[in-house]
Design a protein around this motif. Structure first.
Motif, PDB file in Angstrom:
ATOM      1  N   SER A 170       0.874  -1.354   0.013  1.00 51.47           N
ATOM      2  CA  SER A 170       0.116  -0.196   0.047  1.00 51.47           C
ATOM      3  C   SER A 170       0.853   1.273   0.104  1.00 51.47           C
ATOM      4  N   CYS A 211       3.208   2.322   2.154  1.00 52.86           N
ATOM      5  CA  CYS A 211       2.859   3.265   3.505  1.00 52.86           C
ATOM      6  C   CYS A 211       4.104   4.039   3.855  1.00 52.86           C
ATOM      7  N   CYS A 238       6.637   1.340   6.252  1.00 44.75           N
ATOM      8  CA  CYS A 238       6.851   0.104   5.353  1.00 44.75           C
ATOM      9  C   CYS A 238       7.787  -0.775   5.914  1.00 44.75           C
TER      10      CYS A 238
END
Length: 59
Positions: free
Chosen positions: A27, A29, A33
């Motif tokens: 996603s 992030c 991450c």
């Protein structure tokens, strides 16, 4: 003061393990991450390895 890390006979540092397949949520992030964490750990490992190698040459 010398530490265990200064011992020229010490074993080399161990590299971090990359995230396993499926651990990343994909996603994007950013800083949260697991790949970001891995790459930061990898950079610390590379630095520690370079310092370990330098101590080995000093022997």
């Amino acid at each position: 003061m010398k530490t265990l890390c200064d011992d020229p006979r010490a074993e080399p540092p161990s590299p971090p393990s990359p995230p396993a397949d499926g651990e990343c949520c994909e996603s994007e992030c950013g800083d949260a991450c697991i790949w970001t964490d891995y790459y930061e750990a990898r950079a610390r490992y590379e630095q520690a390895l370079a310092e370990w190698r330098a101590r080995q040459r000093e022997q």
